[in-house]
Design a protein around this motif. Structure first.
Motif, PDB file in Angstrom:
ATOM      1  N   LYS A   2      52.075 -70.122 -41.565  1.00  0.00           N
ATOM      2  CA  LYS A   2      52.417 -71.376 -40.891  1.00  0.00           C
ATOM      3  C   LYS A   2      53.873 -71.704 -41.153  1.00  0.00           C
ATOM      4  O   LYS A   2      54.395 -71.488 -42.244  1.00  0.00           O
ATOM      5  CB  LYS A   2      51.545 -72.531 -41.383  1.00  0.00           C
ATOM      6  N   ARG A   3      54.508 -72.242 -40.132  1.00  0.00           N
ATOM      7  CA  ARG A   3      55.890 -72.712 -40.225  1.00  0.00           C
ATOM      8  C   ARG A   3      55.839 -74.235 -40.167  1.00  0.00           C
ATOM      9  O   ARG A   3      55.404 -74.804 -39.166  1.00  0.00           O
ATOM     10  CB  ARG A   3      56.699 -72.148 -39.064  1.00  0.00           C
ATOM     11  N   ILE A   4      56.251 -74.864 -41.246  1.00  0.00           N
ATOM     12  CA  ILE A   4      56.242 -76.318 -41.321  1.00  0.00           C
ATOM     13  C   ILE A   4      57.686 -76.797 -41.203  1.00  0.00           C
ATOM     14  O   ILE A   4      58.551 -76.356 -41.960  1.00  0.00           O
ATOM     15  CB  ILE A   4      55.602 -76.822 -42.643  1.00  0.00           C
ATOM     16  N   GLU A   5      57.925 -77.661 -40.245  1.00  0.00           N
ATOM     17  CA  GLU A   5      59.260 -78.217 -40.040  1.00  0.00           C
ATOM     18  C   GLU A   5      59.230 -79.700 -40.380  1.00  0.00           C
ATOM     19  O   GLU A   5      58.362 -80.430 -39.903  1.00  0.00           O
ATOM     20  CB  GLU A   5      59.711 -77.989 -38.603  1.00  0.00           C
ATOM     21  N   ILE A   6      60.178 -80.120 -41.199  1.00  0.00           N
ATOM     22  CA  ILE A   6      60.263 -81.506 -41.645  1.00  0.00           C
ATOM     23  C   ILE A   6      61.634 -82.038 -41.235  1.00  0.00           C
ATOM     24  O   ILE A   6      62.663 -81.493 -41.641  1.00  0.00           O
ATOM     25  CB  ILE A   6      60.057 -81.610 -43.168  1.00  0.00           C
ATOM     26  N   ALA A   7      61.607 -83.083 -40.431  1.00  0.00           N
ATOM     27  CA  ALA A   7      62.850 -83.650 -39.919  1.00  0.00           C
ATOM     28  C   ALA A   7      63.508 -84.520 -40.987  1.00  0.00           C
ATOM     29  O   ALA A   7      62.977 -85.562 -41.361  1.00  0.00           O
ATOM     30  CB  ALA A   7      62.564 -84.474 -38.671  1.00  0.00           C
ATOM     31  N   SER A  38      68.527 -77.357 -44.960  1.00  0.00           N
ATOM     32  CA  SER A  38      69.887 -77.292 -44.421  1.00  0.00           C
ATOM     33  C   SER A  38      70.130 -78.544 -43.595  1.00  0.00           C
ATOM     34  O   SER A  38      69.249 -79.399 -43.474  1.00  0.00           O
ATOM     35  CB  SER A  38      70.059 -76.038 -43.554  1.00  0.00           C
ATOM     36  N   LYS A  39      71.311 -78.637 -42.998  1.00  0.00           N
ATOM     37  CA  LYS A  39      71.571 -79.840 -42.207  1.00  0.00           C
ATOM     38  C   LYS A  39      70.694 -79.908 -40.963  1.00  0.00           C
ATOM     39  O   LYS A  39      70.552 -80.964 -40.359  1.00  0.00           O
ATOM     40  CB  LYS A  39      73.054 -79.989 -41.881  1.00  0.00           C
ATOM     41  N   GLU A  40      70.047 -78.812 -40.611  1.00  0.00           N
ATOM     42  CA  GLU A  40      69.094 -78.827 -39.491  1.00  0.00           C
ATOM     43  C   GLU A  40      67.729 -79.374 -39.901  1.00  0.00           C
ATOM     44  O   GLU A  40      66.879 -79.591 -39.052  1.00  0.00           O
ATOM     45  CB  GLU A  40      68.926 -77.417 -38.912  1.00  0.00           C
ATOM     46  N   GLY A  41      67.511 -79.571 -41.189  1.00  0.00           N
ATOM     47  CA  GLY A  41      66.236 -80.082 -41.675  1.00  0.00           C
ATOM     48  C   GLY A  41      65.612 -79.121 -42.674  1.00  0.00           C
ATOM     49  O   GLY A  41      66.284 -78.259 -43.238  1.00  0.00           O
ATOM     50  N   ILE A  42      64.305 -79.282 -42.872  1.00  0.00           N
ATOM     51  CA  ILE A  42      63.569 -78.430 -43.806  1.00  0.00           C
ATOM     52  C   ILE A  42      62.608 -77.553 -43.029  1.00  0.00           C
ATOM     53  O   ILE A  42      61.896 -78.027 -42.141  1.00  0.00           O
ATOM     54  CB  ILE A  42      62.794 -79.284 -44.827  1.00  0.00           C
ATOM     55  N   VAL A  43      62.597 -76.276 -43.375  1.00  0.00           N
ATOM     56  CA  VAL A  43      61.616 -75.321 -42.840  1.00  0.00           C
ATOM     57  C   VAL A  43      60.916 -74.700 -44.044  1.00  0.00           C
ATOM     58  O   VAL A  43      61.576 -74.209 -44.955  1.00  0.00           O
ATOM     59  CB  VAL A  43      62.278 -74.219 -41.985  1.00  0.00           C
ATOM     60  N   ILE A  44      59.584 -74.747 -44.023  1.00  0.00           N
ATOM     61  CA  ILE A  44      58.799 -74.122 -45.090  1.00  0.00           C
ATOM     62  C   ILE A  44      57.834 -73.138 -44.448  1.00  0.00           C
ATOM     63  O   ILE A  44      57.066 -73.504 -43.560  1.00  0.00           O
ATOM     64  CB  ILE A  44      58.026 -75.169 -45.920  1.00  0.00           C
TER      65      ILE A  44
END
Length: 190
Positions: A2-7, A38-44
């Motif tokens: 799973k790719r979790i994106e956190i804004a 990163s400045k684009e947000g968090i990806v886990i």
């Protein structure tokens, strides 16, 4: 996987990298979680059904898209699990604990507000429980812990490398809020 994106919005040149594993020794443990801030947000990236080698391949593909310079606390740990070279070390003394670093830099209250649900040594137990039950709440706690690790490293980077005063460092939302808003829905459970 799973790719979790956190804004989140950050003023950050480069990328902070943090891994969760089943053992501190790369010869004995498996890579199960890879986080990037990163400045684009968090990806886990969270391993679920993939083998470790398949997951490592996905992590390498992801890391190659991340802006440099790369930062990590105790970077040797991440380097050994993925055979990569991280540009900058956030740990100032050999064997310095993250708790000690946060305390020394006056950032412990920032970290405490994150409400980290796990200690590092609990990750293998939660991973084993996930593998035997497929209960996604167990994985959500691992992802939530990774969010906390990325955030504490961001705080240390802003204080130690960018030389900001503690009051100038942006605080991140509590991991409980992040789990409810982002993590659980992206792991496909509520």
């Amino acid at each position: 996987m799973k790719r979790i994106e956190i804004a989140v919005t950050t003023i950050l040149e480069g990328t902070i990298i943090d891994f969760e594993t089943t053992h501190w020794d790369a010869k004995k443990g498996e890579l199960i979680t890879a986080g990037f801030l990163s400045k684009e947000g968090i990806v886990i990236l969270q391993r679920l059904e993939l083998t470790e080698n398949e997951f490592k391949k996905s992590v390498i593909e992801e890391i190659q898209t991340k802006r440099r310079p790369w930062y990590a606390f105790n970077k040797e740990f991440e380097e050994k699990f993925l055979q990569i070279s991280i540009d900058n070390e956030l740990q100032q003394k050999e064997r310095e604990s993250a708790f000690g670093a946060l305390l020394e830099e006056g950032l412990l209250d920032y970290y405490n507000l994150l409400c980290d649900p796990l200690f590092n040594e609990e990750i293998p137990r939660f991973w084993d429980a996930w593998n035997s039950t497929n209960d996604k709440v167990l994985v959500s706690k691992i992802v939530r812990h990774n969010y906390c690790c990325l955030t504490k490293e961001y705080y240390l980077k802003r204080k130690r490398i960018d030389l900001l005063h503690v009051n100038e460092i942006k605080r991140f939302p509590s991991s409980a809020q992040v789990e409810k808003r982002y993590i659980r829905s992206q792991l496909d459970f509520l």
